[in-house]
Design a protein around this motif. Structure first.
Motif, mmCIF file in Angstrom:
data_model
loop_
_atom_site.group_PDB
_atom_site.id
_atom_site.type_symbol
_atom_site.label_atom_id
_atom_site.label_comp_id
_atom_site.label_asym_id
_atom_site.label_seq_id
_atom_site.Cartn_x
_atom_site.Cartn_y
_atom_site.Cartn_z
ATOM 1 N N ARG A 130 0.841 -1.200 0.000
ATOM 2 C CA ARG A 130 0.000 0.000 0.000
ATOM 3 C C ARG A 130 0.874 1.246 0.000
ATOM 4 O O ARG A 130 1.851 1.344 0.728
ATOM 5 C CB ARG A 130 -0.915 0.013 1.230
ATOM 6 N N GLY A 131 0.486 2.200 -0.830
ATOM 7 C CA GLY A 131 1.173 3.478 -0.917
ATOM 8 C C GLY A 131 0.380 4.383 -1.832
ATOM 9 O O GLY A 131 -0.801 4.625 -1.624
ATOM 10 N N ARG A 132 1.050 4.852 -2.913
ATOM 11 C CA ARG A 132 0.316 5.649 -3.896
ATOM 12 C C ARG A 132 -0.747 4.804 -4.593
ATOM 13 O O ARG A 132 -1.762 5.305 -5.059
ATOM 14 C CB ARG A 132 1.291 6.209 -4.935
ATOM 15 N N SER A 133 -0.476 3.521 -4.683
ATOM 16 C CA SER A 133 -1.443 2.580 -5.242
ATOM 17 C C SER A 133 -1.403 1.316 -4.390
ATOM 18 O O SER A 133 -0.693 1.262 -3.387
ATOM 19 C CB SER A 133 -1.111 2.262 -6.705
ATOM 20 N N GLU A 134 -2.133 0.309 -4.791
ATOM 21 C CA GLU A 134 -2.187 -0.940 -4.023
ATOM 22 C C GLU A 134 -1.889 -2.110 -4.965
ATOM 23 O O GLU A 134 -2.429 -2.174 -6.069
ATOM 24 C CB GLU A 134 -3.557 -1.102 -3.379
ATOM 25 N N ARG A 135 -0.991 -2.999 -4.523
ATOM 26 C CA ARG A 135 -0.644 -4.169 -5.333
ATOM 27 C C ARG A 135 -0.686 -5.408 -4.460
ATOM 28 O O ARG A 135 -0.354 -5.356 -3.274
ATOM 29 C CB ARG A 135 0.768 -4.038 -5.909
ATOM 30 N N LEU A 136 -1.063 -6.528 -5.076
ATOM 31 C CA LEU A 136 -1.135 -7.800 -4.375
ATOM 32 C C LEU A 136 -0.073 -8.743 -4.926
ATOM 33 O O LEU A 136 0.012 -8.958 -6.139
ATOM 34 C CB LEU A 136 -2.524 -8.432 -4.549
ATOM 35 N N LEU A 137 0.742 -9.303 -4.038
ATOM 36 C CA LEU A 137 1.719 -10.328 -4.393
ATOM 37 C C LEU A 137 1.276 -11.639 -3.759
ATOM 38 O O LEU A 137 0.908 -11.672 -2.589
ATOM 39 C CB LEU A 137 3.115 -9.965 -3.894
ATOM 40 N N VAL A 138 1.319 -12.710 -4.536
ATOM 41 C CA VAL A 138 0.874 -14.028 -4.077
ATOM 42 C C VAL A 138 2.084 -14.947 -3.985
ATOM 43 O O VAL A 138 2.961 -14.942 -4.864
ATOM 44 C CB VAL A 138 -0.183 -14.608 -5.031
ATOM 45 N N ALA A 139 2.128 -15.757 -2.940
ATOM 46 C CA ALA A 139 3.247 -16.681 -2.743
ATOM 47 C C ALA A 139 3.307 -17.705 -3.872
ATOM 48 O O ALA A 139 2.280 -18.113 -4.426
ATOM 49 C CB ALA A 139 3.117 -17.382 -1.396
ATOM 50 N N ASP A 140 4.529 -18.131 -4.202
ATOM 51 C CA ASP A 140 4.688 -19.167 -5.218
ATOM 52 C C ASP A 140 4.377 -20.534 -4.618
ATOM 53 O O ASP A 140 3.958 -20.646 -3.460
ATOM 54 C CB ASP A 140 6.093 -19.111 -5.834
ATOM 55 N N ALA A 141 4.597 -21.591 -5.397
ATOM 56 C CA ALA A 141 4.231 -22.935 -4.953
ATOM 57 C C ALA A 141 5.013 -23.377 -3.727
ATOM 58 O O ALA A 141 4.553 -24.229 -2.961
ATOM 59 C CB ALA A 141 4.438 -23.934 -6.094
ATOM 60 N N ALA A 142 6.194 -22.786 -3.526
ATOM 61 C CA ALA A 142 7.004 -23.134 -2.356
ATOM 62 C C ALA A 142 6.664 -22.270 -1.141
ATOM 63 O O ALA A 142 7.282 -22.423 -0.079
ATOM 64 C CB ALA A 142 8.491 -23.002 -2.684
ATOM 65 N N GLY A 143 5.710 -21.350 -1.299
ATOM 66 C CA GLY A 143 5.315 -20.495 -0.179
ATOM 67 C C GLY A 143 6.169 -19.258 -0.024
ATOM 68 O O GLY A 143 6.198 -18.660 1.057
ATOM 69 N N ARG A 144 6.831 -18.792 -1.107
ATOM 70 C CA ARG A 144 7.747 -17.666 -1.009
ATOM 71 C C ARG A 144 7.190 -16.418 -1.676
ATOM 72 O O ARG A 144 6.594 -16.489 -2.748
ATOM 73 C CB ARG A 144 9.092 -18.018 -1.661
#
Length: 226
Positions: free
Chosen positions: A181-195
């Motif tokens: 969160r900041g000027r905009s909002e972005r979502l990052l999703v964990a990879d298959a290894a949970g990273r």
């Protein structure tokens, strides 16, 4: 969106390796290893004591296939009584690094074959107290990791590494995510290894003020790009 494609090398040859040394050279005929050998292998853990931003993670694991870390038994035969070393299912260990034991130098034995165990220490970032983490707090931890690794590299006669960001590790099946969160909002999703990797000059810049995690990570480590 995810940074799963980024290669992550969460520790670093320079930072602290004693892999294989600790149990590979037992005292002749005794089936044990002197405490001082293990102390030396794990001593980098003491160098981050007192820094609230950093953690040193000990691991004891088997080189043999099929041996779970939590099946490994390590015992310090101190004069005051046997000390069992806790080893978790992921190999994390709590080997006591004590001056009195170093002076005594008792034998350390294991239920595993000679030469089959590795001992290592890796640098980690102290876990956040909340799932909502200010970016300033993460950048401060990165600076501390940078400084520690640079000192270590200079002491080893190596070029200091560049810590590019942070790798957050979650259970692989948790479906973890991080919202920036900041000027905009972005979502990052964990990879298959949970990273999830948070890049210093990207994810943690450009006006990002806060990272909200779907759950607390199991571990956070500095991330080096090749």
């Amino acid at each position: 969106m995810s940074h799963a494609g980024h290669p992550a090398r969460a520790l670093f040859a320079l930072a602290m390796l004693a892999a294989g040394a600790a149990f590979a050279q037992p005292q002749a005929g005794s089936g044990s290893t002197p405490y001082a050998v293990l102390y030396q292998a794990l001593s980098p853990a003491r160098e981050v004591d007192g820094d609230p931003r950093l953690r040193a993670v000990q691991r004891i694991e088997s080189k043999l296939p099929g041996v779970r870390p939590d099946a490994i038994e390590v015992t310090i035969d101190a004069r005051a009584g046997a000390i069992e070393v806790p080893i978790a299912a992921d190999g994390r260990a709590q080997f006591p690094l004590r001056d009195d034991l170093l002076a005594e130098n008792p034998p350390v034995r294991s239920n595993q074959p000679r030469g089959s165990l590795t001992v290592s220490v890796t640098l980690a970032i102290a876990p956040p107290r909340s799932t909502r983490v200010p970016v300033a707090e993460l950048l401060d931890a990165l600076s501390a990791a940078d400084a520690w690794l640079s000192r270590k590299a200079v002491a080893e006669g190596l070029a200091p590494p560049s810590v590019r960001g942070l790798e957050l590790r979650f259970p692989p099946a948790a479906g973890a995510s991080a919202t920036l969160r900041g000027r905009s909002e972005r979502l990052l999703v964990a990879d298959a290894a949970g990273r999830i990797v948070l890049v210093r000059d990207g994810d943690l810049a450009d006006g990002t003020r806060e990272v909200e995690l779907s759950q607390l990570p199991l571990e956070i480590v500095p991330w080096l790009a090749p």
